[in-house]
Design a protein around this motif. Sequence first.
Motif, short mmCIF file in Angstrom:
data_model
loop_
_atom_site.label_atom_id
_atom_site.label_comp_id
_atom_site.label_asym_id
_atom_site.label_seq_id
_atom_site.Cartn_x
_atom_site.Cartn_y
_atom_site.Cartn_z
N ASP A 81 0.81 -1.18 -0.15
CA ASP A 81 -0.07 -0.01 -0.06
C ASP A 81 0.93 1.32 -0.02
O ASP A 81 0.56 2.12 -0.81
N THR A 86 -1.32 3.80 -2.08
CA THR A 86 -2.82 3.60 -1.76
C THR A 86 -3.06 3.19 -0.33
O THR A 86 -2.14 3.02 0.39
N SER A 87 -4.36 2.87 0.03
CA SER A 87 -4.58 2.51 1.34
C SER A 87 -6.03 1.58 1.09
O SER A 87 -7.00 2.12 0.68
N SER A 88 -5.57 0.10 1.44
CA SER A 88 -6.81 -0.62 1.07
C SER A 88 -7.73 -0.71 2.43
O SER A 88 -7.23 -0.84 3.53
N ILE A 107 -7.33 -5.73 -4.60
CA ILE A 107 -7.38 -4.37 -5.37
C ILE A 107 -6.62 -4.39 -6.49
O ILE A 107 -5.51 -4.56 -6.72
N GLY A 109 -4.80 -2.07 -8.02
CA GLY A 109 -4.10 -0.80 -7.76
C GLY A 109 -3.53 -0.03 -8.81
O GLY A 109 -3.84 -0.52 -10.08
N PRO A 110 -3.00 0.98 -8.71
CA PRO A 110 -2.36 1.82 -9.95
C PRO A 110 -1.27 1.34 -10.38
O PRO A 110 -0.84 0.08 -10.21
N GLN A 253 6.37 7.61 -3.27
CA GLN A 253 5.33 6.56 -3.37
C GLN A 253 4.88 5.90 -4.61
O GLN A 253 3.71 5.91 -4.90
#
Length: 300
Positions: A81, A86-88, A107, A109-110, A253
Amino acid sequence: MDDQATRLRRLVEGKNANTGRVQESGGTAGAPASGARVIAVTSGKGGVGKTNLTVNLAIALGRKGQRVIVLDADLGTANVDVLLGTSSRQSLMSLTQENVQLEDVLIRGPYGVSYISGGSGMEHAGELSLLQRQAIFNKLAGCDEWADIILVDTGAGVGRNVLDFIMASDEVLLVTTPEPTSMTDGYVVLKACRQLGIAQPVRLVVNRVFDIIESDETAKRLMGTAEKFLDMELQTLGFILDDGNMMRAVRRQMPILAAYPDSLASKCIEALSESLLTGQKQQVKMGWQGFLRKFFHNVH
Ligand SMILES: Nc1ncnc2c1ncn2[C@@H]1O[C@H](COP(=O)(O)OP(=O)(O)OP(=O)(O)O)[C@@H](O)[C@H]1O
Ligand SMILES: [Mg+2]
Protein backbone atom coordinates in the motif's frame (compact mmCIF):
# COMPACT_ATOMS: atom_id res chain seq x y z
CA MET A 1 -1.69 -24.05 19.17
CA ASP A 2 -1.43 -23.17 15.49
CA ASP A 3 -0.26 -19.71 14.72
CA GLN A 4 -1.94 -17.46 12.20
CA ALA A 5 0.21 -18.18 9.20
CA THR A 6 -0.09 -21.93 9.74
CA ARG A 7 -3.78 -21.46 9.25
CA LEU A 8 -3.20 -19.43 6.14
CA ARG A 9 -0.87 -22.11 4.85
CA ARG A 10 -3.57 -24.67 5.35
CA LEU A 11 -5.92 -22.46 3.44
CA VAL A 12 -3.41 -22.22 0.64
CA GLU A 13 -2.65 -25.92 0.71
CA GLY A 14 -6.33 -26.66 0.63
CA LYS A 15 -6.59 -24.42 -2.36
CA ASN A 16 -3.85 -26.37 -4.08
CA ALA A 17 -5.66 -29.63 -3.63
CA ASN A 18 -8.84 -28.11 -4.92
CA THR A 19 -7.33 -26.67 -8.05
CA GLY A 20 -5.37 -29.71 -9.05
CA ARG A 21 -1.92 -28.33 -8.29
CA VAL A 22 0.77 -30.96 -7.91
CA GLN A 23 0.82 -31.47 -4.17
CA GLU A 24 2.53 -34.09 -2.12
CA SER A 25 2.01 -34.62 1.55
CA GLY A 26 4.25 -32.38 3.59
CA GLY A 27 4.56 -29.57 1.08
CA THR A 28 4.31 -28.40 -2.48
CA ALA A 29 6.49 -29.98 -5.09
CA GLY A 30 7.57 -28.61 -8.42
CA ALA A 31 5.53 -26.43 -10.73
CA PRO A 32 1.78 -26.34 -10.48
CA ALA A 33 -0.06 -28.69 -12.76
CA SER A 34 -2.54 -25.93 -13.42
CA GLY A 35 -3.41 -22.52 -12.10
CA ALA A 36 -1.16 -19.78 -10.89
CA ARG A 37 2.55 -20.06 -10.17
CA VAL A 38 3.03 -19.00 -6.53
CA ILE A 39 6.37 -17.32 -5.83
CA ALA A 40 7.45 -16.23 -2.34
CA VAL A 41 9.80 -13.24 -2.18
CA THR A 42 11.74 -13.43 1.06
CA SER A 43 14.96 -12.42 2.81
CA GLY A 44 16.93 -12.99 5.98
CA LYS A 45 17.55 -9.36 6.77
CA GLY A 46 14.86 -6.71 6.59
CA GLY A 47 15.02 -3.73 4.28
CA VAL A 48 16.91 -5.45 1.47
CA GLY A 49 14.36 -4.63 -1.22
CA LYS A 50 11.67 -7.37 -1.18
CA THR A 51 8.66 -5.11 -1.50
CA ASN A 52 10.19 -2.99 -4.22
CA LEU A 53 11.19 -6.10 -6.13
CA THR A 54 7.75 -7.69 -5.71
CA VAL A 55 5.73 -4.68 -6.80
CA ASN A 56 7.99 -3.78 -9.71
CA LEU A 57 8.24 -7.39 -10.81
CA ALA A 58 4.45 -7.48 -10.86
CA ILE A 59 4.43 -4.45 -13.14
CA ALA A 60 7.13 -5.89 -15.42
CA LEU A 61 5.37 -9.25 -15.67
CA GLY A 62 2.07 -7.47 -16.28
CA ARG A 63 3.63 -5.62 -19.21
CA LYS A 64 4.60 -8.99 -20.61
CA GLY A 65 0.99 -10.07 -20.59
CA GLN A 66 1.03 -12.01 -17.33
CA ARG A 67 -1.86 -11.66 -14.92
CA VAL A 68 -0.20 -11.11 -11.57
CA ILE A 69 -1.55 -10.81 -8.04
CA VAL A 70 0.63 -9.58 -5.18
CA LEU A 71 -0.17 -10.91 -1.74
CA ASP A 72 1.22 -8.57 0.89
CA ALA A 73 2.05 -11.17 3.49
CA ASP A 74 4.31 -9.01 5.58
CA LEU A 75 2.03 -9.27 8.58
CA GLY A 76 1.29 -6.20 10.57
CA THR A 77 2.52 -3.77 7.94
CA ALA A 78 1.07 -2.60 4.66
CA ASN A 79 4.22 -2.14 2.63
CA VAL A 80 2.61 -2.65 -0.74
CA ASP A 81 0.00 0.00 0.00
CA VAL A 82 2.69 2.45 1.02
CA LEU A 83 4.74 1.83 -2.09
CA LEU A 84 1.75 2.31 -4.36
CA GLY A 85 0.49 5.33 -2.47
CA THR A 86 -2.81 3.58 -1.79
CA SER A 87 -4.67 2.42 1.28
CA SER A 88 -6.81 -0.67 1.14
CA ARG A 89 -9.91 -0.77 3.26
CA GLN A 90 -10.30 -4.51 2.99
CA SER A 91 -7.70 -7.16 3.68
CA LEU A 92 -7.55 -10.90 3.39
CA MET A 93 -9.34 -11.36 6.69
CA SER A 94 -12.39 -9.43 5.50
CA LEU A 95 -13.20 -12.50 3.43
CA THR A 96 -14.70 -14.06 6.56
CA GLN A 97 -17.61 -11.66 6.13
CA GLU A 98 -20.41 -13.12 4.10
CA ASN A 99 -20.90 -10.06 1.94
CA VAL A 100 -17.20 -9.67 1.11
CA GLN A 101 -15.98 -11.43 -2.00
CA LEU A 102 -12.54 -11.88 -3.57
CA GLU A 103 -13.22 -8.90 -5.86
CA ASP A 104 -13.60 -6.71 -2.76
CA VAL A 105 -10.19 -7.53 -1.29
CA LEU A 106 -8.41 -7.89 -4.60
CA ILE A 107 -7.40 -4.33 -5.15
CA ARG A 108 -6.82 -3.12 -8.66
CA GLY A 109 -4.09 -0.72 -7.71
CA PRO A 110 -2.34 1.86 -9.81
CA TYR A 111 0.14 0.86 -12.55
CA GLY A 112 -1.91 -2.28 -13.17
CA VAL A 113 -0.85 -3.94 -9.90
CA SER A 114 -3.51 -6.19 -8.39
CA TYR A 115 -2.92 -7.01 -4.78
CA ILE A 116 -4.39 -8.37 -1.60
CA SER A 117 -3.39 -6.78 1.63
CA GLY A 118 -2.67 -9.34 4.35
CA GLY A 119 -1.77 -6.51 6.65
CA SER A 120 -3.31 -5.77 9.97
CA GLY A 121 -6.25 -8.10 9.43
CA MET A 122 -3.98 -11.11 9.75
CA GLU A 123 -3.54 -10.37 13.42
CA HIS A 124 -7.02 -11.71 13.98
CA ALA A 125 -6.49 -14.93 12.04
CA GLY A 126 -5.99 -16.88 15.24
CA GLU A 127 -9.55 -16.13 16.27
CA LEU A 128 -11.13 -17.59 13.15
CA SER A 129 -13.55 -20.48 13.35
CA LEU A 130 -13.37 -23.40 10.94
CA LEU A 131 -16.30 -21.97 8.99
CA GLN A 132 -14.59 -18.63 8.65
CA ARG A 133 -11.39 -20.25 7.47
CA GLN A 134 -13.32 -22.25 4.93
CA ALA A 135 -14.96 -19.05 3.73
CA ILE A 136 -11.56 -17.45 3.17
CA PHE A 137 -10.22 -20.52 1.47
CA ASN A 138 -13.18 -20.86 -0.87
CA LYS A 139 -13.00 -17.25 -1.92
CA LEU A 140 -9.21 -17.21 -2.16
CA ALA A 141 -9.28 -20.22 -4.45
CA GLY A 142 -10.66 -17.87 -7.10
CA CYS A 143 -7.21 -16.24 -7.40
CA ASP A 144 -6.22 -19.09 -9.66
CA GLU A 145 -8.66 -17.87 -12.27
CA TRP A 146 -7.50 -14.29 -11.94
CA ALA A 147 -3.76 -14.82 -12.07
CA ASP A 148 -0.95 -16.58 -13.88
CA ILE A 149 1.52 -15.64 -11.17
CA ILE A 150 0.96 -14.85 -7.49
CA LEU A 151 3.86 -13.04 -5.83
CA VAL A 152 3.93 -13.32 -2.03
CA ASP A 153 5.85 -10.54 -0.31
CA THR A 154 6.80 -12.17 3.00
CA GLY A 155 8.36 -10.55 6.02
CA ALA A 156 12.08 -10.95 6.70
CA GLY A 157 13.72 -13.62 8.83
CA VAL A 158 12.88 -17.14 9.89
CA GLY A 159 9.78 -16.56 11.96
CA ARG A 160 7.14 -19.22 11.69
CA ASN A 161 4.94 -16.91 9.63
CA VAL A 162 7.57 -16.37 6.99
CA LEU A 163 8.52 -20.03 6.78
CA ASP A 164 4.88 -21.00 6.43
CA PHE A 165 4.51 -18.74 3.43
CA ILE A 166 7.71 -20.12 1.93
CA MET A 167 6.51 -23.68 2.40
CA ALA A 168 3.16 -22.91 0.84
CA SER A 169 4.70 -21.46 -2.32
CA ASP A 170 5.91 -23.22 -5.46
CA GLU A 171 9.12 -21.24 -5.77
CA VAL A 172 11.20 -18.95 -3.59
CA LEU A 173 13.16 -15.83 -4.43
CA LEU A 174 15.68 -15.05 -1.69
CA VAL A 175 16.72 -11.41 -1.80
CA THR A 176 20.10 -10.43 -0.44
CA THR A 177 22.46 -7.50 -0.80
CA PRO A 178 26.26 -7.90 -0.89
CA GLU A 179 26.45 -6.77 2.75
CA PRO A 180 27.82 -9.55 4.96
CA THR A 181 24.94 -9.18 7.43
CA SER A 182 22.39 -9.62 4.67
CA MET A 183 24.21 -12.67 3.33
CA THR A 184 24.58 -14.22 6.77
CA ASP A 185 20.89 -13.72 7.48
CA GLY A 186 20.07 -15.08 4.02
CA TYR A 187 22.06 -18.18 4.89
CA VAL A 188 19.98 -18.59 8.05
CA VAL A 189 16.83 -18.67 5.88
CA LEU A 190 18.41 -21.31 3.67
CA LYS A 191 19.34 -23.34 6.72
CA ALA A 192 15.78 -23.14 8.02
CA CYS A 193 14.48 -24.21 4.60
CA ARG A 194 16.88 -27.13 4.64
CA GLN A 195 15.82 -28.17 8.12
CA LEU A 196 12.20 -28.05 7.05
CA GLY A 197 13.09 -30.12 4.01
CA ILE A 198 11.52 -27.81 1.49
CA ALA A 199 11.66 -29.14 -2.03
CA GLN A 200 10.87 -25.90 -3.83
CA PRO A 201 13.55 -24.28 -5.93
CA VAL A 202 15.17 -21.33 -4.13
CA ARG A 203 16.70 -18.67 -6.33
CA LEU A 204 18.81 -15.72 -5.33
CA VAL A 205 18.24 -12.13 -6.31
CA VAL A 206 21.23 -9.99 -5.41
CA ASN A 207 20.06 -6.44 -4.86
CA ARG A 208 21.95 -3.17 -4.59
CA VAL A 209 25.08 -4.31 -6.39
CA PHE A 210 27.54 -1.96 -8.00
CA ASP A 211 27.99 -4.18 -11.03
CA ILE A 212 27.56 -7.72 -12.30
CA ILE A 213 30.93 -8.70 -10.84
CA GLU A 214 29.77 -7.83 -7.35
CA SER A 215 26.55 -9.75 -8.00
CA ASP A 216 28.47 -12.83 -9.16
CA GLU A 217 30.81 -12.68 -6.17
CA THR A 218 27.92 -12.40 -3.72
CA ALA A 219 25.98 -15.21 -5.36
CA LYS A 220 29.06 -17.41 -5.55
CA ARG A 221 29.79 -17.01 -1.86
CA LEU A 222 26.26 -17.77 -0.75
CA MET A 223 25.88 -20.63 -3.21
CA GLY A 224 29.22 -22.10 -2.15
CA THR A 225 28.34 -21.94 1.53
CA ALA A 226 24.89 -23.44 0.92
CA GLU A 227 26.42 -26.28 -1.03
CA LYS A 228 29.19 -26.94 1.43
CA PHE A 229 27.31 -26.75 4.70
CA LEU A 230 23.73 -27.47 3.72
CA ASP A 231 24.23 -29.68 0.69
CA MET A 232 21.77 -27.38 -1.00
CA GLU A 233 21.86 -26.39 -4.61
CA LEU A 234 21.05 -22.74 -5.00
CA GLN A 235 20.35 -20.97 -8.29
CA THR A 236 20.63 -17.31 -9.11
CA LEU A 237 17.83 -15.50 -10.86
CA GLY A 238 19.77 -12.28 -11.25
CA PHE A 239 20.65 -8.92 -9.77
CA ILE A 240 19.48 -5.35 -9.35
CA LEU A 241 21.95 -2.50 -9.45
CA ASP A 242 22.15 -0.05 -6.59
CA ASP A 243 20.32 2.95 -7.95
CA GLY A 244 19.48 6.23 -6.22
CA ASN A 245 16.29 6.37 -8.29
CA MET A 246 14.91 3.56 -6.16
CA MET A 247 14.90 5.74 -3.06
CA ARG A 248 13.57 8.70 -5.05
CA ALA A 249 10.71 6.56 -6.35
CA VAL A 250 9.90 5.27 -2.86
CA ARG A 251 9.77 8.85 -1.58
CA ARG A 252 7.28 9.65 -4.32
CA GLN A 253 5.34 6.51 -3.31
CA MET A 254 5.70 5.20 -6.81
CA PRO A 255 7.24 1.97 -8.10
CA ILE A 256 10.51 2.70 -9.89
CA LEU A 257 9.23 1.11 -13.09
CA ALA A 258 6.57 3.81 -13.22
CA ALA A 259 8.60 6.71 -11.84
CA TYR A 260 11.90 6.08 -13.61
CA PRO A 261 11.30 3.46 -16.30
CA ASP A 262 14.65 4.09 -17.99
CA SER A 263 16.72 3.81 -14.80
CA LEU A 264 19.26 1.04 -14.43
CA ALA A 265 17.36 -0.63 -11.60
CA SER A 266 14.19 -0.67 -13.73
CA LYS A 267 16.08 -2.33 -16.55
CA CYS A 268 17.41 -4.95 -14.15
CA ILE A 269 13.92 -5.73 -12.85
CA GLU A 270 12.57 -6.00 -16.37
CA ALA A 271 15.38 -8.40 -17.20
CA LEU A 272 14.61 -10.38 -14.03
CA SER A 273 10.98 -10.71 -15.11
CA GLU A 274 12.16 -12.06 -18.45
CA SER A 275 14.38 -14.63 -16.71
CA LEU A 276 11.51 -15.62 -14.48
CA LEU A 277 9.37 -16.36 -17.51
CA THR A 278 11.95 -17.91 -19.81
CA GLY A 279 14.34 -19.49 -17.30
CA GLN A 280 17.20 -17.91 -19.21
CA LYS A 281 20.13 -15.98 -17.77
CA GLN A 282 19.42 -12.36 -16.98
CA GLN A 283 20.41 -10.10 -19.85
CA VAL A 284 20.64 -6.44 -18.93
CA LYS A 285 21.49 -3.88 -21.54
CA MET A 286 23.12 -1.20 -19.45
CA GLY A 287 23.34 1.38 -22.21
CA TRP A 288 24.97 4.73 -21.82
CA GLN A 289 24.27 5.01 -18.09
CA GLY A 290 25.95 1.68 -17.55
CA PHE A 291 28.90 2.73 -19.63
CA LEU A 292 29.34 5.91 -17.60
CA ARG A 293 28.97 3.99 -14.39
CA LYS A 294 31.76 1.63 -15.35
CA PHE A 295 33.92 4.37 -16.72
CA PHE A 296 33.59 6.67 -13.73
CA HIS A 297 33.85 3.83 -11.28
CA ASN A 298 33.25 5.86 -8.16
CA VAL A 299 30.15 7.70 -9.25
CA HIS A 300 26.84 6.27 -8.06
N1 LIG B 1 18.32 -1.44 -5.99
C1 LIG B 1 18.27 -0.50 -5.03
N2 LIG B 1 19.04 0.61 -5.12
C2 LIG B 1 19.00 1.55 -4.15
N3 LIG B 1 18.21 1.49 -3.08
C3 LIG B 1 17.41 0.41 -2.93
C4 LIG B 1 17.39 -0.63 -3.90
N4 LIG B 1 16.50 -1.56 -3.49
C5 LIG B 1 15.98 -1.12 -2.33
N5 LIG B 1 16.52 0.07 -1.98
C6 LIG B 1 16.24 0.87 -0.77
O1 LIG B 1 15.91 0.00 0.27
C7 LIG B 1 14.69 0.40 0.88
C8 LIG B 1 13.95 -0.77 1.43
O2 LIG B 1 13.36 -1.50 0.36
P1 LIG B 1 12.08 -2.44 0.60
O3 LIG B 1 11.06 -1.73 1.40
O4 LIG B 1 11.68 -2.96 -0.73
O5 LIG B 1 12.76 -3.58 1.47
P2 LIG B 1 12.04 -4.82 2.20
O6 LIG B 1 13.00 -5.95 2.10
O7 LIG B 1 10.69 -5.02 1.64
O8 LIG B 1 11.96 -4.26 3.68
P3 LIG B 1 11.14 -4.93 4.91
O9 LIG B 1 11.93 -6.13 5.34
O10 LIG B 1 11.14 -3.84 5.94
O11 LIG B 1 9.78 -5.28 4.40
C9 LIG B 1 13.95 1.19 -0.20
O12 LIG B 1 13.09 2.11 0.36
C10 LIG B 1 15.06 1.83 -0.98
O13 LIG B 1 15.39 3.08 -0.40
MG1 LIG C 1 8.80 -5.06 2.65
